[in-house]
Enzyme design. Structure first.
Site, PDB file in Angstrom:
ATOM      1  N   GLU A 103       0.821  -1.209   0.000  1.00 24.46           N
ATOM      2  CA  GLU A 103       0.000   0.000   0.000  1.00 24.46           C
ATOM      3  C   GLU A 103       0.855   1.259   0.000  1.00 24.46           C
ATOM      4  O   GLU A 103       0.489   2.273  -0.611  1.00 24.46           O
ATOM      5  CB  GLU A 103      -0.938  -0.016   1.206  1.00 24.46           C
ATOM      6  CG  GLU A 103      -2.024  -1.086   1.081  1.00 24.46           C
ATOM      7  CD  GLU A 103      -2.914  -1.146   2.303  1.00 24.46           C
ATOM      8  OE1 GLU A 103      -4.129  -0.945   2.156  1.00 24.46           O
ATOM      9  OE2 GLU A 103      -2.393  -1.402   3.405  1.00 24.46           O
TER      10      GLU A 103
ATOM     11  N   GLU B 285      -3.928  -9.470   3.461  1.00 19.67           N
ATOM     12  CA  GLU B 285      -4.624  -9.063   4.690  1.00 19.67           C
ATOM     13  C   GLU B 285      -5.781  -9.970   5.099  1.00 19.67           C
ATOM     14  O   GLU B 285      -5.925 -10.270   6.306  1.00 19.67           O
ATOM     15  CB  GLU B 285      -5.119  -7.608   4.563  1.00 19.67           C
ATOM     16  CG  GLU B 285      -4.044  -6.554   4.746  1.00 19.67           C
ATOM     17  CD  GLU B 285      -3.339  -6.159   3.464  1.00 19.67           C
ATOM     18  OE1 GLU B 285      -2.682  -5.123   3.436  1.00 19.67           O
ATOM     19  OE2 GLU B 285      -3.454  -6.930   2.473  1.00 19.67           O
TER      20      GLU B 285
END
Length: 252
Positions: A111, A131
């Protein structure tokens, strides 16, 4: 700084993530120190190069958020947007941001790379968002920045099915702009920074702002931005130089 090595130049700042014992996992200290770097670059705009470090097992960009801290976070921590706020601030920096990625860029590390304007990868890069395997989502920009960067079908493979991209796969979908050998990584990043620094800094900053403006703001914002630049002494000087060089070539 405890988790970063920062080098300020006249036209660029190089930030090296430096938590090799935790594979550069992003903890609160690193977030706080990145905020400090951003505050400096907001006052004195420069190109930012973000890169990782080398370990005994090879290069590492960032392995994700620090799980030991993430494990204890609760609802109020999520609502604070600890990682999403720093990545948004990096993405909004006045001058372009270059992520020079070696080795793993997973979870929050991916990210962080998505928040950059350019991504350069080494041949040993692995990038993805695992995740959901930890019972969470890619909440620091991954669920929407990745869709914007590579399109929904590929983003879903990464976000929902755990696909981890190799360097060549990332290049094929233009998630990264180029792939190089590890020893060439910083040279490639600096070469890109050199090209950007050769342009008028104000024009680069305004262009970045216009690119990120909402679709409904165009073309009004484009015209206003161009009006600002048309009054710039740098614009007049650069165009005079262009005309002189063109006329000199014609004279030969």
């Amino acid at each position: 700084m405890d988790s970063l090595i920062v080098e300020h130049g006249t036209d660029r700042t190089i930030v090296r993530l430096e938590r090799p014992r935790t594979l550069n996992s992003i903890d609160q200290t690193m977030v706080d120190e990145l905020h400090t770097v951003c505050a400096q670059l907001e006052l004195e705009p420069r190109v930012l190069i973000v890169t990782g470090t080398r370990t005994e097992r090879g290069g590492i960009f960032a392995s994700g958020a620090d799980i030991s801290q993430l494990r204890d976070r609760r609802r109020h921590d999520a609502l604070r947007g600890i990682n999403s706020s720093i990545f948004a601030r990096i993405a909004a920096l006045p001058m372009p941001v270059i992520a020079a990625i070696d080795g793993y860029a997973l979870g929050g590390g991916a990210e962080l790379a998505y928040a950059a304007d350019f991504r350069i990868a080494t041949t040993r890069v692995k990038i993805g968002n695992p995740e959901p395997n930890l019972g969470i989502i890619a909440a620091a920009g991954g669920c929407w920045r990745l869709v914007e960067l590579v399109g929904e079908p590929v983003a879903k493979e990464i976000l929902l099915a755990g696909r981890v991209l190799s360097a060549d796969e990332a290049l094929a979908i233009r998630l990264v702009s180029e792939v190089c050998e590890p020893d060439e990584l910083l040279d490639r990043a600096n070469a890109l920074a050199d090209r950007i620094s050769g342009f008028d800094p104000l024009a680069v900053q305004v262009t970045k702002q216009v690119i990120h403006a909402p679709r409904a703001a165009h073309p009004v914002i484009d015209n206003l931005a161009q009006a600002l630049l048309f009054e710039s002494p740098e614009k007049a000087q650069r165009m005079d130089d262009f005309i002189q060089k063109r006329d000199a070539r014609k004279g030969r």
